[in-house]
Design a protein around this motif. Structure first.
Motif, short mmCIF file in Angstrom:
data_model
loop_
_atom_site.label_atom_id
_atom_site.label_comp_id
_atom_site.label_asym_id
_atom_site.label_seq_id
_atom_site.Cartn_x
_atom_site.Cartn_y
_atom_site.Cartn_z
N TYR A 1 0.76 -1.33 0.10
CA TYR A 1 0.09 0.04 -0.09
C TYR A 1 1.01 1.35 -0.03
O TYR A 1 0.83 2.07 -1.01
N THR B 1 2.82 1.90 -3.25
CA THR B 1 1.92 2.32 -4.22
C THR B 1 1.71 4.02 -4.11
O THR B 1 1.84 4.83 -4.85
N LEU B 2 1.13 4.21 -2.81
CA LEU B 2 0.85 5.67 -2.60
C LEU B 2 2.06 6.65 -2.43
O LEU B 2 1.74 7.51 -3.22
N ARG C 1 4.46 5.53 -6.37
CA ARG C 1 3.79 5.30 -7.85
C ARG C 1 2.91 6.35 -8.01
O ARG C 1 2.72 7.06 -8.70
#
Lengths: 119, 358
Positions: free
Chosen positions: B159, B162-163, B166
């Protein structure tokens, strides 16, 4: 009605409102669609949307106008929310149109998946 | 007859600077008025009429969106300018909820929390005092904790990777994460957030622990929004304002000042309707606890936090300047106060240890 009982009505409504929130917080843990719960940004879904309506490709602007979704974007709750939004729009609002839609998405950086409408 | 500055204020504005209400605590009145002002200034009603949640809402004959918007504005004005704070907050809360139901794609936790604060205040009275809003804050954290704790991506670092990398492309985060093997740093961040979101509601359950809960929550949220450079719409402001109910000695502190003695009405105008006792004391002093007294800057901060005008000024500043800058400046101004509390806590711990080990 006595003054005390009148004074109890609004706190009871407030208490009921809080209880609903508590139960929905537990219920939402077991459902794929995540609306009305207390956890923003629990999932990061990057998606790409391509749609053909009545034989015409929809631009980014047209997609925003139709679904309030961008061609490339992020969803911070659940991908099911996006799917439900598209299904609801196509079933009840844009049902006269012939739609061919592809949603490519990746949940929390995992391998991309595809979803089509009509399924 | 001496001209009082209070008499210069038009009568319809007198409620705006008051924190007293027949059935609501001063904290709830200040929160309601601060959030109503913020809602008006920032137009926290961005719901276009698109893809509602219910089929009966799909109609062009009734302009739901326009109606809810007007109800919202009327509610805000009722909260700010009249004594009907509960009616106004009910109007604001319900219109925000209807707005959310009108637009599936506009689903926003920030607006939902704002609506909930308004509704909970409208349901509060002299029986419940602050308890309903306290329960609301605790439920918010428990809900957030539950969803995260069952998601494996929060435990394995997927998580946060990604936060931060990305989605937000934070270079400093990438550099720090690269120092650790695999996604270890992101996994640590995820577990850290889960622990904090469990710890905060536990600390808010006991009055004795409120200070710690408040300090951890404010630090956690402020660091998160600064890191990500987003205020999440009205979320940070609603949450920060709702923490006012966890501040103790709200209405029962006394303020001693020569200036206020000479101009008591002006003092009332500046400090809201908080009880001001005008004694012959030489310097500004407030009673904090049994044997604690603040003076000078700390007394000013202690008083300003409890003052409606200070909250309105903050709301206006967020309108003129970037909200993020206002938050950072606000916390920098409060920094000496935080350090003072930290020092006090540390000294108390030291005293406690000494009693244990003679």
């Amino acid at each position: 009605m006595s003054k005390v009982s009148i004074q109890c009505i609004t706190p009871l409504i407030g208490g009921l409102y809080l209880m609903i929130q508590l139960f929905s917080s537990i219920y939402i843990c077991f459902t794929p669609t995540k609306f009305f719960f207390w956890a923003p940004h629990t999932t990061q879904v990057s998606y790409q949307l391509s749609a053909e309506v009545n034989g015409k490709d929809l631009s980014n602007r047209a997609l925003i106008q139709r679904y309030n979704l961008r061609k490339k974007g992020w969803e911070a709750h659940a991908i099911e929310n996006v799917k439900q939004q598209i299904i609801f729009h196509e079933q009840y609002i844009g049902f006269n149109d012939s739609v061919n839609l592809t949603l490519t998405y990746s949940v929390n950086g995992k391998a991309p998946q595809k979803w089509h409408y009509p399924q | 007859m001496a001209l009082s500055p209070m008499s210069l204020i038009p009568s319809y504005l007198s409620h705006l600077f008051s924190a007293t209400h027949r059935s609501l605590t001063p904290q709830l009145v200040i929160i309601a008025r601060f959030l109503a002002l913020l809602t008006l200034l920032h137009h926290y009603f961005p719901f276009p009429f698109r893809t509602p949640f219910f089929t009966f809402l799909i109609t062009e004959e009734i302009p739901y969106n326009l109606i809810t918007r007007y109800v919202m504005w009327m509610g805000c004005l009722l909260v700010l300018l009249t004594k009907h704070v509960r009616l106004g907050t009910a109007a604001c809360g319900l219109s925000l909820w209807v707005g959310l139901l009108l637009c599936r794609s506009c689903h926003s936790n920030a607006h939902m929390y704002l609506a909930s604060i308004f509704l909970v205040i409208s349901c509060s009275n002299s029986l419940t005092k602050n308890r309903l809003l306290q329960a609301q804050v605790i439920i918010l954290y428990l809900g957030a904790f539950l969803v995260k704790v069952i998601d494996p991506d929060w435990w394995n670092g997927n998580y946060f990777e990604t936060l931060m990398i990305r989605r937000h492309h934070l270079a400093w985060y990438s550099k720090v994460a690269a120092l650790f093997s695999g996604q270890l740093f992101s996994a640590f961040m995820g577990i850290f957030v889960i622990v904090i979101e469990l710890l905060i509601p536990i600390l808010l359950l006991r009055k004795k622990w409120w200070h710690y809960g408040l300090a951890i929550a404010l630090t956690f949220h402020t660091v998160m929004i600064i890191m990500m450079n987003i205020t999440f719409g009205p979320f940070y402001f609603s949450l920060a304002a709702s923490y006012l109910i966890f501040i103790r000695h709200f209405a029962n502190f006394s303020l001693h000042n020569n200036f206020l003695h000479r101009y008591p009405n002006f003092g009332r105008f500046l400090l809201g309707d908080i009880k001001v006792s005008t004694t012959e004391s030489a310097k500004l002093q407030t009673s904090f606890a049994a044997n604690t007294r603040f003076s000078g800057y700390f007394a000013l901060v202690f008083t300003l936090v409890r003052t409606p005008l200070a909250w309105y000024s903050f709301a206006l500043l967020t309108w003129f300047f970037h909200p993020m800058n206002c938050i950072i400046i606000g916390h920098l101004l409060l920094l000496p106060y935080y350090l003072y509390l930290l020092r006090r806590w540390f000294l108390n711990q030291l005293k406690f240890r000494r009693t244990l080990i003679p």
